[in-house]
Design a protein around this motif. Structure first.
Motif, mmCIF file in Angstrom:
data_model
loop_
_atom_site.group_PDB
_atom_site.id
_atom_site.type_symbol
_atom_site.label_atom_id
_atom_site.label_comp_id
_atom_site.label_asym_id
_atom_site.label_seq_id
_atom_site.Cartn_x
_atom_site.Cartn_y
_atom_site.Cartn_z
ATOM 1 N N LEU A 7 0.944 -1.385 -0.053
ATOM 2 C CA LEU A 7 -0.079 -0.017 0.007
ATOM 3 C C LEU A 7 0.815 1.168 -0.025
ATOM 4 O O LEU A 7 0.689 2.369 -0.739
ATOM 5 C CB LEU A 7 -1.092 0.099 1.128
ATOM 6 N N ARG A 8 2.017 1.321 0.876
ATOM 7 C CA ARG A 8 2.815 2.329 0.960
ATOM 8 C C ARG A 8 3.505 2.728 -0.600
ATOM 9 O O ARG A 8 3.669 3.984 -1.225
ATOM 10 C CB ARG A 8 4.048 2.098 1.662
ATOM 11 N N HIS A 9 3.776 1.616 -1.224
ATOM 12 C CA HIS A 9 4.369 1.616 -2.582
ATOM 13 C C HIS A 9 3.260 2.131 -3.666
ATOM 14 O O HIS A 9 3.921 3.066 -4.621
ATOM 15 C CB HIS A 9 4.977 0.178 -3.288
ATOM 16 N N ILE A 10 2.274 1.672 -3.842
ATOM 17 C CA ILE A 10 1.215 2.131 -4.527
ATOM 18 C C ILE A 10 0.878 3.790 -4.225
ATOM 19 O O ILE A 10 0.531 4.517 -5.033
ATOM 20 C CB ILE A 10 -0.057 1.315 -4.349
ATOM 21 N N ALA A 11 0.919 3.960 -3.022
ATOM 22 C CA ALA A 11 0.705 5.539 -2.844
ATOM 23 C C ALA A 11 1.826 6.147 -3.251
ATOM 24 O O ALA A 11 1.503 7.341 -3.649
ATOM 25 C CB ALA A 11 0.500 5.651 -1.123
ATOM 26 N N LEU A 12 2.817 6.025 -3.033
ATOM 27 C CA LEU A 12 4.053 6.706 -3.584
ATOM 28 C C LEU A 12 4.046 6.829 -5.274
ATOM 29 O O LEU A 12 4.176 8.007 -5.727
ATOM 30 C CB LEU A 12 5.511 6.233 -3.130
ATOM 31 N N ILE A 13 3.752 5.591 -5.555
ATOM 32 C CA ILE A 13 3.713 5.767 -7.385
ATOM 33 C C ILE A 13 2.534 6.520 -7.763
ATOM 34 O O ILE A 13 2.913 7.476 -8.499
ATOM 35 C CB ILE A 13 3.835 4.339 -7.626
ATOM 36 N N SER A 14 1.463 6.417 -7.085
ATOM 37 C CA SER A 14 0.161 7.325 -7.584
ATOM 38 C C SER A 14 0.583 8.842 -7.177
ATOM 39 O O SER A 14 0.153 9.765 -7.996
ATOM 40 C CB SER A 14 -0.952 6.794 -7.085
ATOM 41 N N GLY A 15 1.189 9.076 -6.341
ATOM 42 C CA GLY A 15 1.483 10.723 -6.011
ATOM 43 C C GLY A 15 2.569 11.143 -6.880
ATOM 44 O O GLY A 15 2.524 12.224 -7.368
ATOM 45 N N GLY A 16 3.575 10.157 -7.369
ATOM 46 C CA GLY A 16 4.517 10.637 -8.294
ATOM 47 C C GLY A 16 3.681 10.766 -9.523
ATOM 48 O O GLY A 16 4.118 11.810 -10.498
#
Length: 186
Positions: A7-16
């Motif tokens: 979930l953390r990786h998905i949040a970082l990628i979507s924010g980027g």
């Protein structure tokens, strides 16, 4: 894999991915060496084409090959007042509009005609005429500094017209066929 890490990786990628459209990757970078002028690389390239039109390469190197545009920008940046720098930059930025289509894509004869036409410009008091005055000022300054930078370059002073600090010995009787390159500086 842990669900929290996923979930953390998905949040970082979507924010980027959300920030990417706001980034402008196609902008022209301002050259740091000329801090007072705020010159971009495309403006420096245009100045190079104009100076190469004034002194093109042929049997000897042209103004662009000797890096005269750098000399011009250093002289304008370091030796001119702010109001004069502003006129020069307004003329540089207004020159593509004056030249019509892309100046660098014109033939050499058409570029020469555009530069000569710009040197003959005279403006009235209207704002659009101020732009023409600035283009005229830009071309006149560029012509003067191109000739100055070209004649003072190391290439000209060492290879084309060698500089002699002390004149040679006096020779009262010399055949014309024996005369070598003129030494205009010594």
């Amino acid at each position: 894999m842990n669900r929290r890490h996923a979930l953390r990786h998905i949040a970082l990628i979507s924010g980027g991915l959300a920030l990417i459209p706001s980034c402008d990757f196609s902008s022209d970078d301002i050259l740091a060496a000329y801090e007072k002028l705020k010159v971009t690389t495309s403006e420096k390239d245009l100045l190079g084409v104009v100076s190469d039109t004034i002194i093109p390469s042929g049997e000897i190197r042209g103004a662009l090959e000797i890096a005269v545009p750098d000399f011009i920008l250093v002289m304008v940046n370091d030796c001119m007042e702010e109001s004069t720098q502003a006129r020069f930059m307004n003329g540089l930025r207004g020159f593509p509009g004056f030249a019509g289509k892309s100046f660098s894509k014109l033939s050499s004869k058409e570029r020469e005609e555009k530069v000569l036409e710009g040197l003959r410009l005279e403006g009235e008091n209207a704002p659009e005429d101020q732009q023409l005055k600035d283009v005229n000022f830009f071309l006149a300054t560029t012509k003067r500094l191109t000739i100055q930078g070209y004649m003072a370059s190391e290439y000209i002073q060492t290879e084309v017209i060698p500089y002699s600090l002390i004149p040679g010995a006096y020779q009262g009787k010399v055949l014309i066929a024996d005369i070598q390159k003129p030494r205009i500086n010594g």
